[in-house]
Motif scaffolding. Structure first.
Motif, PDB file in Angstrom:
ATOM      1  N   VAL A   1     -46.071 -32.044  -1.224  1.00 25.34           N
ATOM      2  CA  VAL A   1     -44.636 -32.339  -1.353  1.00 25.34           C
ATOM      3  C   VAL A   1     -44.515 -33.224  -2.584  1.00 25.34           C
ATOM      4  O   VAL A   1     -44.845 -34.414  -2.562  1.00 25.34           O
ATOM      5  N   THR A   2     -44.042 -32.650  -3.694  1.00 24.67           N
ATOM      6  CA  THR A   2     -44.094 -33.348  -4.972  1.00 24.67           C
ATOM      7  C   THR A   2     -42.771 -33.211  -5.707  1.00 24.67           C
ATOM      8  O   THR A   2     -42.243 -32.093  -5.816  1.00 24.67           O
ATOM      9  N   ALA A   3     -42.261 -34.327  -6.226  1.00 26.04           N
ATOM     10  CA  ALA A   3     -41.037 -34.280  -7.034  1.00 26.04           C
ATOM     11  C   ALA A   3     -41.307 -33.462  -8.298  1.00 26.04           C
ATOM     12  O   ALA A   3     -42.236 -33.769  -9.051  1.00 26.04           O
ATOM     13  N   GLY A   4     -40.521 -32.397  -8.483  1.00 29.29           N
ATOM     14  CA  GLY A   4     -40.697 -31.552  -9.668  1.00 29.29           C
ATOM     15  C   GLY A   4     -41.995 -30.781  -9.682  1.00 29.29           C
ATOM     16  O   GLY A   4     -42.446 -30.355 -10.753  1.00 29.29           O
ATOM     17  N   GLY A   5     -42.592 -30.580  -8.545  1.00 26.97           N
ATOM     18  CA  GLY A   5     -43.887 -29.906  -8.474  1.00 26.97           C
ATOM     19  C   GLY A   5     -43.812 -28.445  -8.896  1.00 26.97           C
ATOM     20  O   GLY A   5     -42.754 -27.802  -8.828  1.00 26.97           O
ATOM     21  N   ALA A   6     -44.951 -27.912  -9.345  1.00 35.30           N
ATOM     22  CA  ALA A   6     -45.023 -26.537  -9.815  1.00 35.30           C
ATOM     23  C   ALA A   6     -45.043 -25.574  -8.624  1.00 35.30           C
ATOM     24  O   ALA A   6     -45.485 -25.923  -7.518  1.00 35.30           O
ATOM     25  N   VAL A   7     -44.575 -24.351  -8.886  1.00 39.37           N
ATOM     26  CA  VAL A   7     -44.592 -23.294  -7.877  1.00 39.37           C
ATOM     27  C   VAL A   7     -45.833 -22.435  -8.093  1.00 39.37           C
ATOM     28  O   VAL A   7     -46.044 -21.912  -9.192  1.00 39.37           O
ATOM     29  N   PRO A   8     -46.675 -22.268  -7.097  1.00 38.10           N
ATOM     30  CA  PRO A   8     -47.880 -21.434  -7.264  1.00 38.10           C
ATOM     31  C   PRO A   8     -47.519 -19.993  -7.597  1.00 38.10           C
ATOM     32  O   PRO A   8     -46.502 -19.471  -7.116  1.00 38.10           O
ATOM     33  N   GLU A   9     -48.336 -19.369  -8.383  1.00 38.30           N
ATOM     34  CA  GLU A   9     -48.113 -17.977  -8.758  1.00 38.30           C
ATOM     35  C   GLU A   9     -48.126 -17.081  -7.513  1.00 38.30           C
ATOM     36  O   GLU A   9     -49.003 -17.206  -6.665  1.00 38.30           O
ATOM     37  N   GLY A  10     -47.138 -16.221  -7.429  1.00 39.68           N
ATOM     38  CA  GLY A  10     -47.075 -15.286  -6.316  1.00 39.68           C
ATOM     39  C   GLY A  10     -46.421 -15.828  -5.061  1.00 39.68           C
ATOM     40  O   GLY A  10     -46.289 -15.110  -4.065  1.00 39.68           O
ATOM     41  N   ALA A  11     -45.991 -17.096  -5.086  1.00 35.70           N
ATOM     42  CA  ALA A  11     -45.402 -17.692  -3.883  1.00 35.70           C
ATOM     43  C   ALA A  11     -43.994 -17.149  -3.648  1.00 35.70           C
ATOM     44  O   ALA A  11     -43.252 -16.850  -4.588  1.00 35.70           O
ATOM     45  N   THR A  12     -43.614 -17.033  -2.384  1.00 39.22           N
ATOM     46  CA  THR A  12     -42.235 -16.729  -2.017  1.00 39.22           C
ATOM     47  C   THR A  12     -41.430 -18.018  -2.141  1.00 39.22           C
ATOM     48  O   THR A  12     -41.804 -19.044  -1.575  1.00 39.22           O
ATOM     49  N   VAL A  13     -40.329 -17.969  -2.894  1.00 35.74           N
ATOM     50  CA  VAL A  13     -39.579 -19.185  -3.209  1.00 35.74           C
ATOM     51  C   VAL A  13     -38.284 -19.246  -2.390  1.00 35.74           C
ATOM     52  O   VAL A  13     -37.547 -18.259  -2.295  1.00 35.74           O
ATOM     53  N   ILE A  14     -38.043 -20.418  -1.804  1.00 41.57           N
ATOM     54  CA  ILE A  14     -36.770 -20.707  -1.136  1.00 41.57           C
ATOM     55  C   ILE A  14     -36.139 -21.869  -1.889  1.00 41.57           C
ATOM     56  O   ILE A  14     -36.706 -22.972  -1.925  1.00 41.57           O
ATOM     57  N   ASP A  15     -34.994 -21.651  -2.533  1.00 36.94           N
ATOM     58  CA  ASP A  15     -34.319 -22.683  -3.306  1.00 36.94           C
ATOM     59  C   ASP A  15     -33.421 -23.494  -2.371  1.00 36.94           C
ATOM     60  O   ASP A  15     -32.438 -22.969  -1.827  1.00 36.94           O
ATOM     61  N   ALA A  16     -33.741 -24.764  -2.171  1.00 37.29           N
ATOM     62  CA  ALA A  16     -32.957 -25.622  -1.276  1.00 37.29           C
ATOM     63  C   ALA A  16     -31.676 -26.101  -1.939  1.00 37.29           C
ATOM     64  O   ALA A  16     -30.836 -26.740  -1.276  1.00 37.29           O
ATOM     65  N   ARG A  17     -31.512 -25.891  -3.248  1.00 38.96           N
ATOM     66  CA  ARG A  17     -30.285 -26.237  -3.982  1.00 38.96           C
ATOM     67  C   ARG A  17     -29.921 -27.714  -3.853  1.00 38.96           C
ATOM     68  O   ARG A  17     -28.755 -28.075  -3.743  1.00 38.96           O
ATOM     69  N   GLY A  18     -30.925 -28.557  -3.785  1.00 39.35           N
ATOM     70  CA  GLY A  18     -30.675 -29.999  -3.717  1.00 39.35           C
ATOM     71  C   GLY A  18     -30.283 -30.514  -2.341  1.00 39.35           C
ATOM     72  O   GLY A  18     -29.966 -31.690  -2.176  1.00 39.35           O
ATOM     73  N   LYS A  19     -30.314 -29.643  -1.337  1.00 40.46           N
ATOM     74  CA  LYS A  19     -29.893 -30.020   0.022  1.00 40.46           C
ATOM     75  C   LYS A  19     -31.086 -30.574   0.818  1.00 40.46           C
ATOM     76  O   LYS A  19     -32.245 -30.413   0.435  1.00 40.46           O
TER      77      LYS A  19
END
Length: 420
Positions: free
Chosen positions: A52-70
């Motif tokens: 759990v990292t502020a501004g952390g990188a997204v691993p290649e191939g990961a499924t992304v869920i954008d929390a939109r700042g919530k």
């Protein structure tokens, strides 16, 4: 043939391809402090939180869920409900009690119904776990052994079983054996018998004790063995009670036997907050209670949670919303109740703890309920403040997998939206 066997063995030995999720742009409530990590990336692999990292990188191939700042929180845990055991008021949909007079134990695990419409509704409101408690049995003063349900998709929602011994004192549950003084006597005798048996075993006198004792009936040992677990300090004794005098008796019981006690309901617990804190006895309470439902609850107040927390008592929320909503709206009532507690003086972070990390600490040996590296990947993405009833869960992740948040009510609304 040998080559085929080798290929099969290799396939079995090969690790299953890990599923990686990344929740980005999150206001992550890790529950390690009183403030969230903003702009966080939460990486999940194979059912566990990796980082759990502020501004952390997204691993290649990961499924992304954008929390939109919530907000993103650990999955919520209701610390006392009966969803999975009850469906409606109809008797054929209720499986929360035992009528077996031979046995102080009752394991409701085999009756848990993951297809209950209440489970879908609770999951849509952000619940990923709950302590499921049994109703009073025919054997005073016991109800049975609560289980922990984990609200993954599918019918199998059993998480952990036999997590406590559940007893009820007062409230009219045991009128057939008389005064609550007699109820305490029965509870003390059961503990004394279990202690004597344990001491006999330690002295190598187990055979003699078995010869003198009654023959075990069907399932008899299940309850007795778990009560011995209470004496051994392996299992907590949950006592559902409200009156101050009963809570004081519970504190004395814990001291006399050296056992772990959890108070459930505790409408008058605020009156003995300092004593509960000194005895390290946690309280599971309904934060929405402000009116007594009976004489045992006179003095009920909505700052019960705030007073107990200030005194140093670990609290968790359960039975939220009273007899109806504690089951039929177990998620919504829990969130609304936590919000009511905040409105009555409980710090916001402590209210979140009461529905995340604290119930894990009270009921589970392993703990949990945090967003930390190596922890269980149960979490919820919200579209607003999770303690506001109008807020919705936009994604619920259980065991590292995104689950359905579509309830029967949603399907009915879609079916009849054009009807006139």
């Amino acid at each position: 043939m040998k080559m085929l066997a080798s290929l099969i063995a290799l396939a079995i030995a090969a690790p299953v391809s890990a599923q990686t999720l990344a929740v980005t742009n999150a206001e992550a409530w890790t529950m390690e402090g009183d403030a969230p990590v903003r702009g966080a990336t939460i990486v999940i692999t194979d059912g566990k939180i990796v980082s759990v990292t502020a501004g952390g990188a997204v691993p290649e191939g990961a499924t992304v869920i954008d929390a939109r700042g919530k907000p993103v929180t650990p999955g919520l845990m209701n610390a006392a409900t009966q969803i999975g055991l009850v469906e409606t008021a109809s008797i054929d949909t209720r499986d929360q009690g035992s009528a077996d007079e031979r046995n102080p134990g009752f394991d409701p695990a085999r009756a848990l119904n993951g297809n209950s419409t209440l489970v879908d509704l609770a999951r849509a409101d952000g619940l990923t776990r709950a302590l499921i408690y049994p109703a009073p049995s025919r054997t005073p003063v016991f109800a049975g052994e609560p289980v922990i349900a984990r609200f993954r998709d599918g019918v199998d929602i059993l998480g952990e079983r036999e997590v406590a011994v559940y007893a009820v004192i007062g409230g009219g549950a045991w009128e057939r054996i008389g005064s609550r003084a007699q109820q305490w006597t029965v509870l003390r005798k059961a503990l004394s018998d279990a202690k004597r048996t344990a001491d006999g075993r330690d002295a190598g006198d187990d055979k003699k004790i078995r010869r003198k004792g009654p023959p075990p009936g069907k399932g008899r040992r299940a309850g007795e063995e778990l009560i011995r677990g209470v004496i051994a300090g392996e299992t907590p004794l949950a006592i559902q009670t409200n009156r101050e005098s009963d809570i004081r008796e519970a504190i004395k019981l814990a001291s006399d036997f050296g056992i772990r006690v959890v108070i459930v309901e505790g409408a008058q617990a605020w009156r003995v907050a300092e004593r509960l804190a000194a005895a390290k006895i946690p309280v599971v309470l309904d934060p929405s209670v402000n009116l007594p439902g009976g004489f045992d609850e006179l003095g009920a107040r909505q700052d019960n949670a705030a007073i107990l927390t200030r005194a140093g008592v670990k609290i968790a929320f359960g039975l939220a919303g009273g007899k109806i909503h504690s089951n039929y709206n177990a998620g919504m009532a829990l969130r609304e109740g936590a919000g009511i507690a905040v409105a009555n003086g409980l710090p916001y972070a402590d209210a979140l703890r009461a529905v995340t990390v604290n119930p894990h600490a009270i009921w589970r040996k392993e703990g949990g309920g945090t967003l930390t590296a190596g922890g269980e990947a149960d979490l919820v993405v919200w579209d607003g403040d999770p303690l506001e009833p109008s807020t919705n869960a936009t994604a619920v992740i259980v065991e590292g997998r995104q689950t359905s948040i579509r309830s029967r009510q949603d399907m009915l609304a879609a079916r009849y939206k054009d009807a006139r």
